[in-house]
Design an enzyme around this catalytic site. Structure first.
Site, PDB file in Angstrom:
ATOM      1  N   HIS A   1      -4.179  -8.896   3.615  1.00 22.73           N
ATOM      2  CA  HIS A   1      -5.634  -8.925   3.816  1.00 22.73           C
ATOM      3  C   HIS A   1      -5.960  -9.778   5.034  1.00 22.73           C
ATOM      4  CE1 HIS A   1      -6.594  -8.026  -0.698  1.00 22.73           C
ATOM      5  NE2 HIS A   1      -6.346  -6.935  -0.005  1.00 22.73           N
TER       6      HIS A   1
ATOM      7  N   ARG B   1       0.855  -1.185   0.000  1.00 23.02           N
ATOM      8  CA  ARG B   1       0.000   0.000   0.000  1.00 23.02           C
ATOM      9  C   ARG B   1       0.896   1.243   0.000  1.00 23.02           C
ATOM     10  NH1 ARG B   1      -2.128  -3.451   4.046  1.00 23.02           N
ATOM     11  NH2 ARG B   1      -4.233  -4.235   3.602  1.00 23.02           N
TER      12      ARG B   1
ATOM     13  N   ARG C   1      -0.761  -2.150  -7.148  1.00 29.86           N
ATOM     14  CA  ARG C   1      -1.022  -3.191  -6.137  1.00 29.86           C
ATOM     15  C   ARG C   1      -2.025  -4.216  -6.690  1.00 29.86           C
ATOM     16  NH1 ARG C   1      -1.311  -4.353  -0.500  1.00 29.86           N
ATOM     17  NH2 ARG C   1      -3.409  -4.813   0.293  1.00 29.86           N
TER      18      ARG C   1
END
Length: 320
Positions: A291, A149, A268
């Site tokens: 995640h 990120r 990403r």
């Protein structure tokens, strides 16, 4: 309001220290809550015990009438649910004033990605022979190689990168630590960039001063930048603003004549989609992306399905 103000501060501490949410998320939650409390106060609420479901419905109605996006509506409800649950946990209330409010279903959007050929075009734009472009080359290569990120990339320190082992340690949402592999090409450019910085840091010749105000970024690496603990610092040596990272990616996408609007998050998404297309399993991709739920990673299977449909339509005689 004093009663409510005290609960807001304690709720924020709860989100920070017990839930481990990021400062950005907490800021958004608090902003939503304060907007809600204004409407609740207008309807007679003075204490946390006075908050009612009708206040929530009135609040959500304001945003719905404005045509707010589904993602906005969903976040508002999550923010208020978090506060309502906290009040019960802290013993302020026995009931959850949000119990009768269902969650807002977010639309499942297919993430925007680039083809492998377009990623190669973008990555070929920065000129490694020029100092500032070498940094940009290393940054773009690393974004695509790791799928980090933009916030994770900005916070990355030199100690977090193991170039010999091809590993990056980063801290994602909720400060969760994970290790992400990084390919040799990205490792080589990052190593070259850090070597350049070290030469500047060790030099007795002073580098150009860091810019002040809104002056143009210097083309040469500054001494503050060269000595910074961050992998990709600002010219003053601090954490590079996320917006600056986005500008770098966008600039080279435009130079590559890509018609898409390219952001670090597009890289990403492309990272995950290309891994899946080459046979990587969802569980491994989930770990690399950070995640918490596999359902977040499963969206990339839909991307692959859409790509198959596009190929079929173009290639099959009766595909259209």
């Amino acid at each position: 309001m004093s009663n409510l103000s005290e609960h807001i501060e304690r709720w924020q501490n709860y989100l920070t220290h017990e839930r481990g949410l990021s400062p950005h998320t907490i800021h958004n939650y608090r902003y939503d809550l304060e907007k809600f409390l204004l409407i609740a106060l207008q309807r007679g609420a003075r204490n946390a015990e006075d908050l009612l479901e009708s206040h929530v419905l009135a609040f959500l109605g304001v945003y719905k009438d404005k045509g707010s996006a589904d993602n906005t509506m969903a976040r508002l409800i999550v923010s208020l649910h978090s506060f309502a649950i906290y009040l019960v946990i802290d013993g302020v209330r026995k009931d959850d004033f949000m119990a009768g409010i269902p969650g807002w279903k977010r639309p499942r959007k297919i993430p925007r990605t680039l083809s492998q050929a377009k990623v190669r075009r973008l990555l070929s734009q920065p000129d490694p022979a020029e100092p500032r472009s070498l940094r940009d080359k290393a940054l773009c290569e690393m974004l695509y190689a790791t799928g980090l990120r933009v916030s994770e990339m900005a916070a990355l320190t030199i100690d977090d990168v193991d170039l010999d082992g091809g590993l990056v340690r980063c801290f994602g949402k909720g400060r969760k630590e994970r290790l992400v592999p990084m390919g040799r090409v990205a490792c080589d450019y990052v190593a070259l960039y850090l070597k350049q910085r070290k030469a500047i840091a060790d030099s007795v010749v002073p580098a150009l001063p860091a810019p002040k105000g809104r002056k143009r970024m210097p083309r040469e690496v500054t001494l503050e930048e060269a000595r910074s603990p961050f992998v990709f610092p600002s010219p003053r040596g601090g954490e590079m603003p996320r917006g600056e990272i986005s500008k770098i990616v966008k600039r080279y996408a435009q130079q590559a004549d890509l018609e898409e609007i390219v952001t670090p998050h597009v890289l990403r998404h492309s990272f995950a989609t290309h891994l899946l297309a080459q046979g990587a399993d969802l569980r491994s991709i989930q770990e690399m992306l950070g995640h918490s739920q596999i359902t977040s990673t499963e969206i990339y299977t839909h991307v692959s399905t859409e790509r198959l449909k596009e190929v079929y339509k173009k290639a099959h005689p009766r595909g259209r």
